[in-house]
Scaffold this active site. Structure first.
Site, short mmCIF file in Angstrom:
data_model
loop_
_atom_site.label_atom_id
_atom_site.label_comp_id
_atom_site.label_asym_id
_atom_site.label_seq_id
_atom_site.Cartn_x
_atom_site.Cartn_y
_atom_site.Cartn_z
N ARG A 47 81.13 29.22 86.27
CA ARG A 47 82.48 29.51 84.60
C ARG A 47 82.58 31.03 85.86
NH1 ARG A 47 82.55 28.49 80.47
NH2 ARG A 47 80.31 28.39 79.98
N ARG B 235 88.26 26.62 76.94
CA ARG B 235 87.46 27.06 78.20
C ARG B 235 86.75 28.39 77.38
NH1 ARG B 235 86.17 25.07 82.89
NH2 ARG B 235 85.11 27.18 83.53
N LEU C 93 85.65 32.38 78.49
CA LEU C 93 85.43 32.65 79.71
C LEU C 93 83.97 33.78 79.94
CD1 LEU C 93 89.49 33.48 78.54
CD2 LEU C 93 88.44 32.21 80.48
N ASN D 176 93.95 35.64 70.63
CA ASN D 176 93.51 34.01 70.40
C ASN D 176 93.90 33.74 68.89
OD1 ASN D 176 92.48 31.36 71.07
ND2 ASN D 176 90.70 32.81 70.43
N HIS E 149 92.08 31.37 66.24
CA HIS E 149 91.21 30.22 66.39
C HIS E 149 91.56 29.45 64.61
CE1 HIS E 149 87.72 29.12 66.00
NE2 HIS E 149 87.01 29.47 65.22
N SER F 5 93.62 33.05 62.41
CA SER F 5 93.16 33.84 62.42
C SER F 5 93.99 33.93 63.99
CB SER F 5 91.84 34.65 63.05
OG SER F 5 90.84 34.20 61.15
N GLU G 78 82.16 38.92 73.17
CA GLU G 78 81.31 37.58 72.14
C GLU G 78 82.18 36.41 71.42
OE1 GLU G 78 78.32 37.19 68.14
OE2 GLU G 78 78.73 39.04 69.19
N LEU G 79 82.39 34.98 72.26
CA LEU G 79 83.17 34.45 71.39
C LEU G 79 83.38 33.87 70.04
CD1 LEU G 79 84.27 31.40 73.02
CD2 LEU G 79 83.04 29.83 71.14
N ASP G 80 85.27 34.83 69.50
CA ASP G 80 85.41 34.26 68.54
C ASP G 80 85.05 35.09 67.75
OD1 ASP G 80 87.25 32.02 69.49
OD2 ASP G 80 85.38 30.53 68.59
N GLN H 292 100.77 27.67 59.87
CA GLN H 292 100.51 28.90 59.80
C GLN H 292 100.88 29.34 61.36
OE1 GLN H 292 101.69 30.26 56.73
NE2 GLN H 292 101.88 28.70 56.23
C1 GAR Z 1 95.63 25.46 67.78
O1 GAR Z 1 94.78 24.86 66.14
C2 GAR Z 1 94.35 26.85 67.88
O2 GAR Z 1 93.86 27.43 66.92
C3 GAR Z 1 93.10 26.11 68.66
O3 GAR Z 1 93.43 24.71 69.08
C4 GAR Z 1 95.16 24.77 67.99
C5 GAR Z 1 95.71 23.99 69.66
O4 GAR Z 1 96.94 23.70 69.34
N1 GAR Z 1 92.11 26.68 69.65
C6 GAR Z 1 91.43 26.41 69.29
O5 GAR Z 1 90.39 26.06 68.70
C7 GAR Z 1 90.34 27.95 69.98
N2 GAR Z 1 89.31 27.84 70.24
P1 GAR Z 1 98.76 23.44 70.58
O6 GAR Z 1 97.82 23.17 71.28
O7 GAR Z 1 99.43 22.73 69.27
O8 GAR Z 1 98.80 25.35 70.11
#
Ligand code: GAR
Length: 214
Positions: free
Chosen positions: A67, A93, A95, A109, A111, A138, A145-147, A175
Site C-alpha cells: 500500500r 482503495r 489509503l 470523500n 460515502h 455523507s 481512520e476509514l470513513d 442526492q
Molecule cells: C458513490 O456512490 C460513492 O458514494 C461510492 O462509490 C460510488 C461512486 O459512484 N463511494 C464509496 O463507496 C467509497 N467508500 P460514481 O463512480 O458514479 O461517482
C-alpha cells in the site's frame, strides 16, 4: 486562494460524481478540475474527463505492491497537478495513514451512508437489513481512520419496505450529485476548513450530522 482552486478527482469507476463536480465547477470562477486519476484503466470516468478536456492519469497497482509503495506513486501523480483539493469520488482503495496525513484538510470523500453509520462496503444492503427509516450519503474530510473524518454535509433519503439495494443506491446517488459539487464549491471559495479534527464552514464548527442551515 488568489487563483482558481485546483481540484484533482480520484475515481475507480463510472464517475457520475466526477461528472456532477465537473458540471458544478463549470459556472464558478473559483474552482477548476485540473486532473482525474484512476486506479483502473477502464474506468468510465476517464472518458468523462476526456470529453471535458481534463487531463487524466492512471495509477494501476502492480502485483504484490505494498500500500505504501502504491500510495507513493499515487502521490507523485497527484502532485504533478499541484492540487489545492483532492476529491475521492468512488475511489475504491484504502489509503495509507502517511498518504492521508499528507493531504489532511485538503482531501474529501463521499460515502454512501449517513456516517457514522455503515463505514466500509455494502452500505445500502446494511441499511435495508437494519430496517432503517432513512439512509443517505455523507461528504467528509478524510482522516486516517476509514470513513471517520468530520462530516461536512449529508443528504437523507427515505427507505421503503420494498427497496432493493440497487433501487436505494440510485436514490442515494441522485442526492450525492447535489451535495458533492456544493461542498467542492465551498472549499474553492475558501469557506471550508478542518482544524483539530473538526470541520468548519465560514469559521463555524459543523455539527456531527454535517452542515444544517437554521
Ligand atoms: C458513490 O456512490 C460513492 O458514494 C461510492 O462509490 C460510488 C461512486 O459512484 N463511494 C464509496 O463507496 C467509497 N467508500 P460514481 O463512480 O458514479 O461517482
Amino acid at each position: 486562494m488568489s487563483q482558481r482552486c485546483r481540484v484533482v478527482v480520484l475515481i475507480s469507476g463510472n464517475g457520475t460524481n466526477l461528472q456532477a463536480i465537473i458540471d458544478g465547477c463549470d459556472d464558478t470562477l473559483t474552482t477548476e478540475v485540473v486532473g482525474v486519476i484512476s486506479n483502473k484503466p477502464d474506468a468510465y470516468g476517464l472518458i468523462r474527463a476526456h470529453h471535458s478536456e481534463i487531463d487524466t492519469s492512471c495509477v494501476i497497482p502492480y502485483q504484490q505492491e505494498s500500500r505504501t509503495e502504491y500510495d507513493a506513486r499515487l502521490k507523485a501523480a497527484l502532485d504533478k497537478y499541484q492540487p489545492d483539493l483532492v476529491v475521492l469520488a468512488g475511489f475504491m482503495r484504502v489509503l495509507s495513514d502517511e498518504f492521508v496525513n499528507h493531504y489532511l484538510g485538503k482531501m474529501i470523500n463521499i460515502h454512501p451512508s449517513l456516517l457514522p453509520k455503515y463505514p466500509g462496503l455494502h452500505t445500502h444492503q446494511r441499511a435495508i437489513e437494519a430496517n432503517d427509516a432513512e439512509h443517505g450519503a455523507s461528504v467528509h474530510f478524510v482522516t486516517p481512520e476509514l470513513d471517520s473524518g468530520p462530516v461536512i454535509l449529508q443528504a437523507k433519503v427515505p427507505l421503503y419496505a420494498d427497496d432493493t439495494a440497487e433501487v436505494l443506491a440510485e436514490r442515494v446517488h441522485e442526492q450525492e450529485h447535489a451535495i458533492y459539487p456544493l461542498v467542492v464549491k465551498w472549499f474553492g471559495q475558501g469557506r471550508l476548513s478542518m482544524k483539530q479534527g473538526k470541520a468548519y464552514l465560514d469559521n463555524s464548527e459543523i455539527g456531527p450530522s454535517g452542515y444544517a442551515p437554521d
